[in-house]
Write an enzyme that holds these catalytic residues in place. Sequence first.
Site, PDB file in Angstrom:
ATOM      1  N   GLU A  25     -11.560  10.693  -0.936  1.00  0.00           N
ATOM      2  CA  GLU A  25     -12.598  10.586   0.086  1.00  0.00           C
ATOM      3  C   GLU A  25     -12.588   9.175   0.639  1.00  0.00           C
ATOM      4  O   GLU A  25     -12.472   8.221  -0.133  1.00  0.00           O
ATOM      5  CB  GLU A  25     -13.970  10.879  -0.516  1.00  0.00           C
ATOM      6  CG  GLU A  25     -14.499  12.167  -0.012  1.00  0.00           C
ATOM      7  CD  GLU A  25     -15.801  12.576  -0.643  1.00  0.00           C
ATOM      8  OE1 GLU A  25     -16.573  11.706  -1.088  1.00  0.00           O
ATOM      9  OE2 GLU A  25     -16.035  13.788  -0.671  1.00  0.00           O
ATOM     10  N   TYR A  48      -2.790   7.023   4.566  1.00  0.00           N
ATOM     11  CA  TYR A  48      -2.851   8.344   3.924  1.00  0.00           C
ATOM     12  C   TYR A  48      -2.150   9.393   4.785  1.00  0.00           C
ATOM     13  O   TYR A  48      -1.419  10.234   4.273  1.00  0.00           O
ATOM     14  CB  TYR A  48      -4.314   8.745   3.673  1.00  0.00           C
ATOM     15  CG  TYR A  48      -5.042   7.832   2.706  1.00  0.00           C
ATOM     16  CD1 TYR A  48      -4.406   7.346   1.572  1.00  0.00           C
ATOM     17  CD2 TYR A  48      -6.366   7.452   2.927  1.00  0.00           C
ATOM     18  CE1 TYR A  48      -5.075   6.500   0.694  1.00  0.00           C
ATOM     19  CE2 TYR A  48      -7.036   6.613   2.045  1.00  0.00           C
ATOM     20  CZ  TYR A  48      -6.388   6.140   0.935  1.00  0.00           C
ATOM     21  OH  TYR A  48      -7.033   5.310   0.057  1.00  0.00           O
ATOM     22  N   GLY A  96       0.840  -1.204   0.000  1.00  0.00           N
ATOM     23  CA  GLY A  96       0.000   0.000   0.000  1.00  0.00           C
ATOM     24  C   GLY A  96       0.872   1.250   0.000  1.00  0.00           C
ATOM     25  O   GLY A  96       0.636   2.195  -0.752  1.00  0.00           O
TER      26      GLY A  96
HETATM   27  C1  LIG Z   1      -5.815   0.250   2.882  1.00  0.00           C
HETATM   28  C2  LIG Z   1      -5.005  -0.783   2.104  1.00  0.00           C
HETATM   29  C3  LIG Z   1      -4.817  -0.316   0.675  1.00  0.00           C
HETATM   30  C4  LIG Z   1      -3.619  -0.929   2.788  1.00  0.00           C
HETATM   31  O1  LIG Z   1      -2.823  -1.804   2.008  1.00  0.00           O
HETATM   32  P1  LIG Z   1      -1.546  -2.548   2.638  1.00  0.00           P
HETATM   33  O2  LIG Z   1      -0.763  -3.128   1.520  1.00  0.00           O
HETATM   34  O3  LIG Z   1      -1.963  -3.445   3.723  1.00  0.00           O
HETATM   35  O4  LIG Z   1      -0.738  -1.328   3.240  1.00  0.00           O
HETATM   36  P2  LIG Z   1       0.740  -1.403   3.837  1.00  0.00           P
HETATM   37  O5  LIG Z   1       1.165  -2.786   4.139  1.00  0.00           O
HETATM   38  O6  LIG Z   1       1.619  -0.588   2.969  1.00  0.00           O
HETATM   39  O7  LIG Z   1       0.501  -0.667   5.231  1.00  0.00           O
HETATM   40  C5  LIG Z   1       0.502   0.706   5.287  1.00  0.00           C
HETATM   41  C6  LIG Z   1       0.132   1.185   6.669  1.00  0.00           C
HETATM   42  O8  LIG Z   1      -1.268   1.406   6.733  1.00  0.00           O
HETATM   43  C7  LIG Z   1      -1.724   1.086   8.036  1.00  0.00           C
HETATM   44  N1  LIG Z   1      -2.673  -0.002   7.923  1.00  0.00           N
HETATM   45  C8  LIG Z   1      -2.946  -0.741   6.822  1.00  0.00           C
HETATM   46  N2  LIG Z   1      -3.927  -1.628   7.111  1.00  0.00           N
HETATM   47  C9  LIG Z   1      -4.261  -1.435   8.389  1.00  0.00           C
HETATM   48  C10 LIG Z   1      -5.207  -2.048   9.264  1.00  0.00           C
HETATM   49  N3  LIG Z   1      -6.009  -3.042   8.857  1.00  0.00           N
HETATM   50  N4  LIG Z   1      -5.297  -1.588  10.521  1.00  0.00           N
HETATM   51  C11 LIG Z   1      -4.481  -0.606  10.962  1.00  0.00           C
HETATM   52  N5  LIG Z   1      -3.556   0.018  10.182  1.00  0.00           N
HETATM   53  C12 LIG Z   1      -3.454  -0.399   8.926  1.00  0.00           C
HETATM   54  C13 LIG Z   1      -0.516   0.721   8.859  1.00  0.00           C
HETATM   55  O9  LIG Z   1      -0.016   1.889   9.457  1.00  0.00           O
HETATM   56  C14 LIG Z   1       0.419   0.235   7.803  1.00  0.00           C
HETATM   57  O10 LIG Z   1       1.759   0.325   8.128  1.00  0.00           O
HETATM   58  P3  LIG Z   1       2.433  -0.838   9.041  1.00  0.00           P
HETATM   59  O11 LIG Z   1       2.031  -2.159   8.443  1.00  0.00           O
HETATM   60  O12 LIG Z   1       3.883  -0.521   8.896  1.00  0.00           O
HETATM   61  O13 LIG Z   1       1.894  -0.644  10.411  1.00  0.00           O
HETATM   62  C15 LIG Z   1      -5.704  -2.175   2.132  1.00  0.00           C
HETATM   63  O14 LIG Z   1      -5.994  -2.518   3.477  1.00  0.00           O
HETATM   64  C16 LIG Z   1      -6.986  -2.232   1.332  1.00  0.00           C
HETATM   65  O15 LIG Z   1      -6.966  -2.477   0.125  1.00  0.00           O
HETATM   66  N6  LIG Z   1      -8.161  -2.045   1.986  1.00  0.00           N
HETATM   67  C17 LIG Z   1      -9.462  -2.212   1.339  1.00  0.00           C
HETATM   68  C18 LIG Z   1      -9.733  -1.185   0.269  1.00  0.00           C
HETATM   69  C19 LIG Z   1      -9.767   0.206   0.846  1.00  0.00           C
HETATM   70  O16 LIG Z   1     -10.395   0.463   1.859  1.00  0.00           O
HETATM   71  N7  LIG Z   1      -9.088   1.142   0.136  1.00  0.00           N
HETATM   72  C20 LIG Z   1      -9.034   2.541   0.527  1.00  0.00           C
HETATM   73  C21 LIG Z   1     -10.262   3.246   0.085  1.00  0.00           C
HETATM   74  S1  LIG Z   1     -10.255   4.940   0.607  1.00  0.00           S
END
Ligand SMILES: CC(C)(COP(=O)(O)OP(=O)(O)OC[C@H]1O[C@@H](n2cnc3c(N)ncnc32)[C@H](O)[C@@H]1OP(=O)(O)O)[C@@H](O)C(=O)NCCC(=O)NCCS
Length: 157
Positions: A112, A123, A90
Site C-alpha cells: 500500500e 513499483y 531502489g
Molecule cells: C521510492 C524510493 C525507494 C526509490 O529509491 P531510489 O533508490 O531512488 O530508486 P531508483 O534509483 O532505483 O529509481 C527507480 C525509479 O523510480 C522512479 N523514481 C524514484 N524516485 C523518484 C522521484 N523522486 N520522482 C520521480 N520518479 C522517481 C524513477 O522512475 C526511477 O528510475 P530512474 O531514476 O531510472 O528514472 C526512495 O525514493 C525512498 O526511499 N522514498 C521514501 C520512502 C518511500 O516512500 N518508500 C515507499 C513507501 S510505499
Amino acid sequence: MIAPKDDIDRIMSVMERAFPAEFGEAWNRRQVSDALLVSNCRYGLIAPDGSPNFYEDTDTAGFFMGRSVLDEEELLLFAIAPEYRRKGLGHLLLARFVSEARGHGMGRVFLEMRRGNPAGVLYAAHGFVEVGVRPSYYRCGDGTRLDAISQELVLDN
Ligand SMILES: CC(C)(COP(=O)(O)OP(=O)(O)OC[C@H]1O[C@@H](n2cnc3c(N)ncnc32)[C@H](O)[C@@H]1OP(=O)(O)O)[C@@H](O)C(=O)NCCC(=O)NCCS
C-alpha cells in the site's frame, strides 16, 4: 526472523531519514523489533554498492520489511536513504524482495502506498498494478488526507 541488534540499528538509521515526517509512515524501533520477532516477517538490507553484504564500517543505503501469510507477502516498508537515491538501488532492492518472495513460494506480493508517492513509478516498472483504493486513508501533518493505493504483483512460480 530474529534480527541481530546491528541490523535493527541499520534499518533505523535509514528509517529515521527516509520517510517524510508529514505522512507518519516511519515505524519506531519498538515496532520494527516486535515485527521481526514474528516468524513470518523478514527484512533485507542494501549497501551503497548494491550488495547485501555488510562489514562493520559499511553504511546502509536501504532496507525492506515484508510479512507473509500463506502464499501472499506484503511489502510493509521499503526505503532508500536520501543520499543514495536515483542510483538504481531502489530497483535492485525491489527486484531482490520479489525474487526472494518467489523463492519462498509466494503467489502474490502486495503493498500500500499513499497516492502521489514517486515510488509508484518504481513499483509499476516491476509490474505492480493498482487493485484498490482506500479513500483518505493517510492523514498528513497539515490535516489533509491522501488515498492509500493498494498494488499487487502476481508471481508465476
Ligand atoms: C521510492 C524510493 C525507494 C526509490 O529509491 P531510489 O533508490 O531512488 O530508486 P531508483 O534509483 O532505483 O529509481 C527507480 C525509479 O523510480 C522512479 N523514481 C524514484 N524516485 C523518484 C522521484 N523522486 N520522482 C520521480 N520518479 C522517481 C524513477 O522512475 C526511477 O528510475 P530512474 O531514476 O531510472 O528514472 C526512495 O525514493 C525512498 O526511499 N522514498 C521514501 C520512502 C518511500 O516512500 N518508500 C515507499 C513507501 S510505499
